[in-house]
Design a protein around this motif. Structure first.
Motif, PDB file in Angstrom:
ATOM      1  N   GLU A  35       0.802   4.154  -2.788  1.00  0.00           N
ATOM      2  CA  GLU A  35       0.498   5.534  -2.417  1.00  0.00           C
ATOM      3  C   GLU A  35       1.616   6.501  -2.823  1.00  0.00           C
ATOM      4  N   GLN A  36       2.859   6.036  -2.709  1.00  0.00           N
ATOM      5  CA  GLN A  36       3.978   6.967  -2.871  1.00  0.00           C
ATOM      6  C   GLN A  36       4.662   6.901  -4.228  1.00  0.00           C
ATOM      7  N   ARG A  47       7.896   6.141   4.578  1.00  0.00           N
ATOM      8  CA  ARG A  47       6.927   7.188   4.903  1.00  0.00           C
ATOM      9  C   ARG A  47       7.622   8.436   5.451  1.00  0.00           C
ATOM     10  N   ASN A  60       0.827  -1.210   0.000  1.00  0.00           N
ATOM     11  CA  ASN A  60       0.000   0.000   0.000  1.00  0.00           C
ATOM     12  C   ASN A  60       0.862   1.262   0.000  1.00  0.00           C
TER      13      ASN A  60
END
Length: 281
Positions: A153-154, A216, A149
Motif C-alpha cells: 500500500e505504501q 503507518r 500489505n
C-alpha cells in the motif's frame, strides 16, 4: 486385586481429592494416610519425608507440592483440637506411593493410580504448550501478511517484503535467515519460523507489529525506511531477550510446527471418538 476392588479404590481416591480456589487439585496427608493403609501418623510422616527428598532430588520445589496446614478436628467429648496436616499435589502423592510399603495392597494400587494421573497431567500440559506454539505461528503468519500489505500500500509493491523480513531476522539472530536455516537444519523450501520455538515466534511477531504501527503512523513510503524500522525493532527485541539471558541464535530449534499441528488435530479427533482414552495415547 479384582476389578470391583480396583473400581472401588479408584472412586475412593478420587472422592478424597480437593481443589484450591485456583483450581489446583490436592489431597490431605491425613486422608491419604488412611487410604494407603497406615494406622500411625508418625509412620506415615516417615514416608512423607522420603517423598520430599525424592521431590528435591528430581529438581522440583518441595514447597510447591507439600504445604503444611492446620485443621480443627472433633474430639469424642464434642470439643475441637487443632492438628497439623499437609496439602499434597498429585505429584507429591505419587512420590509418597513410590516410597511406601510395597507389601500393602493400597500402595500397589496408588503407585499405578497416581502414575497414570501424573502422566495424564503431563500430556495435557504438553498439548497446551504445543497448541500455544501453533497459535503463535499462525499469529506471526497473519502479522507478516499484514506487513506485506502495508508495504504494498505504501511503497507501490510488496516485492521487498522478503528482503525486509530477512533484514529483521539478521537483526534478531545476529545472523541472516540462510545462516539460521543452516544452523537449525531447516529445509531450504521451508520458512525458518516453522522451526522456531514459541518465544522466538512471539518475539518476531512483536517486532513486526511495531513495524506495522510505525510504518503507518509515519507514512513510510520507501523500502529503506521500512527496512530500517524493522531492523531497529528486531534489535530492540533482541536486546530485551539478551537482558533476560536469552540468546536467540543459541536456542535449539523446535519440532516442525506442521507436524505438531497434524498431531494436535489427530489427537482432537481421537478424543472426540474416545474421550476417556487420553492415558492410552
Amino acid at each position: 486385586m479384582n476389578n470391583e476392588m480396583i473400581h472401588t479404590m479408584t472412586e475412593t481416591f478420587e472422592g478424597h481429592a480437593q481443589q484450591t480456589e485456583n483450581g489446583v487439585e490436592f489431597w490431605l496427608a491425613r486422608d491419604l494416610q488412611q487410604l494407603l493403609g497406615y494406622g500411625e501418623w508418625r509412620n506415615f510422616l516417615h514416608v512423607i519425608t522420603k517423598a520430599k527428598t525424592a521431590c528435591e532430588i528430581s529438581g522440583h520445589e518441595v514447597s510447591n507440592h507439600f504445604v503444611d496446614v492446620n485443621k480443627m478436628v472433633e474430639l469424642g467429648s464434642g470439643s475441637q483440637r487443632e492438628i497439623s496436616d499437609i496439602m499434597l499435589t498429585r505429584y507429591a502423592c505419587y512420590l509418597i506411593a513410590q516410597n511406601g510399603d510395597p507389601r500393602k495392597q493400597e500402595i500397589a494400587f496408588a503407585q499405578t493410580y497416581f502414575a497414570m494421573q501424573t502422566r495424564k497431567a503431563e500430556m495435557i500440559e504438553q498439548r497446551l504448550l504445543e497448541a500455544e506454539r501453533v497459535s503463535a505461528r499462525k499469529k506471526l503468519s497473519a502479522t507478516e501478511k499484514e506487513l506485506s500489505n502495508v508495504i504494498f500500500e505504501q511503497t507501490g509493491g510488496n516485492q521487498n517484503f522478503a528482503l525486509i523480513r530477512s533484514k529483521g531476522d539478521a537483526a534478531l539472530f545476529s545472523k541472516g535467515t540462510k545462516a539460521m536455516k543452516a544452523h537449525w537444519n531447516v529445509p531450504e523450501n521451508r520458512p525458518l519460523a516453522d522451526f522456531a520455538p514459541t518465544i522466538i515466534l512471539k518475539a518476531k511477531d512483536f517486532a513486526t507489529e511495531i513495524t506495522i504501527h510505525n510504518a503507518r503512523e509515519q507514512a513510510m513510503s520507501r523500502e529503506p525506511q521500512i527496512s530500517q524500522e524493522h531492523v531497529t525493532n528486531n534489535q530492540a527485541v533482541r536486546q530485551t531477550l539478551l537482558d533476560r539471558g536469552i540468546r536467540p541464535e543459541s536456542l535449539p530449534p523446535a519440532e516442525d510446527v506442521k507436524k505438531v499441528e497434524r498431531r494436535l488435530t489427530s489427537a482432537e479427533k481421537k478424543a472426540i471418538k474416545n474421550p476417556d482414552g487420553l492415558e492410552e495415547q
